[in-house]
Design an enzyme around this catalytic site. Structure first.
Site, PDB file in Angstrom:
ATOM      1  CE1 TYR A 189      24.355  -2.026   0.056  1.00 36.32           C
ATOM      2  CE2 TYR A 189      24.983  -2.075  -2.255  1.00 36.32           C
ATOM      3  CZ  TYR A 189      25.309  -1.890  -0.930  1.00 36.32           C
ATOM      4  OH  TYR A 189      26.598  -1.590  -0.605  1.00 36.32           O
TER       5      TYR A 189
ATOM      6  CB  CYS B 118      -0.909  -0.008   1.223  1.00 33.86           C
ATOM      7  SG  CYS B 118      -1.786  -1.547   1.367  1.00 33.86           S
TER       8      CYS B 118
END
Ligand code: PLP
Length: 424
Positions: free
Chosen positions: A381, A352
């Site tokens: 990463y 969201c």
């Protein structure tokens, strides 16, 4: 360069079709190629072999203990930034005499553990840290070695979030302050200050910023030596780029060609802290299409991976190449690649947040629900910056070697999400 290739319309990691891995471990999943990791580590070590060089893999870029073990077996040292990373390196059987430790906020607990472990260098970033380290070393009855992290004020021409060697950054001390630092602390009995460290940021696509920073630090080292300080090592940090966009990244030899001559004959050990150049191309993120949705001017491909699995696009605007794992043509790995029959899409996750995308404004072949896609260059990463935001358990990490693969971190369960909340 990596070992992820399309053969007969299917994406392989080394000799394993990635579809087979998805069938066995599910998606999303992080896949790493052992051969690619070794290749990149060796390429850097060889490029700088003319000098007395210690290559310290940046643990924060890819921290899985099995990966660290693989690199330790290659003789790699390790660049750590926390007590947790020290613990990982110890568990991996890494050589503590090849560990360097950076970070502006090392706590007493972390410092004590690293002092006890006899690591190679503490890369100290402030006067307050030096005094604390010297005190703790004396308490432990030990002598530690210290590199002073200087801030050479060089612009590496990368994202401002990942620029770390400019005056206004929080890291290190000014070059001007460095001489005073040595005058004050250069004769400490328990913390032997005998090296200089800098880290400019990343990714850096040219040797030029390193050349500029080495020029400034060599002048500092000459001044310090003239004044009787013994300087034994120069640590030039990490940041060598990876090939996120084909053609942009330089091989290690191109950096070495400009860096080695500057240090040849200067009686300094060279320390390197590469992360992404070793790990980035060694990994992909496998994800399945959950839904395809028509938007205003494009399609949204909604994937089962999200910003929680790869935050670089949301955080740095990073562009990772995304492509279906079944593809009759071998794609050119560029975000601009747009062969006939492709359509405009955003590849997004189910979190969201509007920043939740893996790729924006791309041309992709038509895909449908259930299709498998690869997000490339996610070894660095990727998992390392993942989170459980929205209570999403993290996907597994899988290591491929030749025609075999094994899970090196299992998929998290709902119990893993709640564990630390239940035993209180
Ligand atoms: C992050 C970091 C690195 C590694 O950077 P890469 O871009 O992954 O090479 C090396 N040294 C320090 C001090 C760092 O903070």
């Amino acid at each position: 360069m990596d070992y992820f290739d399309y053969k007969n319309g299917k994406l392989f990691c080394e000799d394993v079709p990635v579809e087979r891995i998805a069938d066995e471990v599910g998606t999303p999943a992080y896949i790493y190629s052992a051969a690619t990791l070794r290749h990149h580590y060796r390429r850097i070590a060889e490029a700088f072999s003319k000098l007395d060089t210690m290559v310290c893999f940046s643990v924060k870029s890819l921290s899985n203990v099995h990966i660290l073990k693989l690199l330790a077996e290659e003789d790699s040292g390790f660049d750590i930034v926390s007590g947790g990373e020290l613990h990982r390196v110890a568990q991996a059987g890494g050589d503590m005499a090849k560990v360097v430790y950076a970070g502006v906020g090392k706590t007493d607990t972390e410092l004590r553990a690293a002092i006890a472990a006899d690591i190679a260098y503490f890369n100290v970033e402030s006067e307050a840290e030096f005094e604390n380290l010297a005190r703790l070393a004396a308490e432990a009855g030990k002598t530690v070695r210290v590199a002073l992290r200087v801030n050479p004020d060089v612009d590496p021409k990368t994202h401002h979030y990942t620029t770390t060697g400019k005056k206004e950054n929080k890291f290190g001390v000014d070059i001007e302050r460095a001489e005073r630092f040595f005058e004050t602390y250069g004769h400490d009995a328990n913390a032997r200050l005998d090296a200089i460290h800098f880290h400019l940021g990343s990714p850096i696509y040219s040797p030029k910023p390193y050349v500029e920073a080495i020029g400034k630090t060599m002048r500092l080292i000459d001044r310090l030596r003239t004044r009787g300080f013994e300087i034994n090592a120069l640590d030039i940090g990490g940041g060598f780029a990876a090939d996120y966009k084909t053609g942009d990244a330089l091989p290690a030899v191109d950096y070495a060609a400009e860096i080695v001559p500057l240090l040849d004959g200067r009686k300094l050990q060279l320390i390197l802290e590469p992360g992404r150049q070793i790990s980035a191309n060694s990994g992909i993120l496998l994800t399945r299409v959950v839904y395809v949705k028509d938007g205003f001017d494009r399609k949204f491909i909604i994937a089962d991976a999200a910003m929680t699995d790869l935050v670089r696009p949301a955080m740095y605007g990073a562009e990772h190449f995304v492509w279906p794992t079944n593809s009759n043509e071998v794609p050119k790995r560029s975000p601009d690649y747009a062969p006939d029959g492709t359509v405009l899409v955003d590849v997004v996750g189910g979190v969201c947040e509007s920043a939740d995308f893996l790729a924006k404004d791309r041309m992709l072949p038509e895909v449908s629900r259930g299709d498998l896609m690869a997000v490339f260059t996610t070894g660095a990463y990727g998992f390392a910056q993942s989170s459980q935001f929205n209570s999403r358990p993290r996907g597994p990490e899988v290591l491929v070697e030749g025609d075999k693969f094994r899970i090196i971190r299992r998929r998290e369960t709902y119990d893993d999400l709640l564990g630390p909340e239940m035993d209180v």
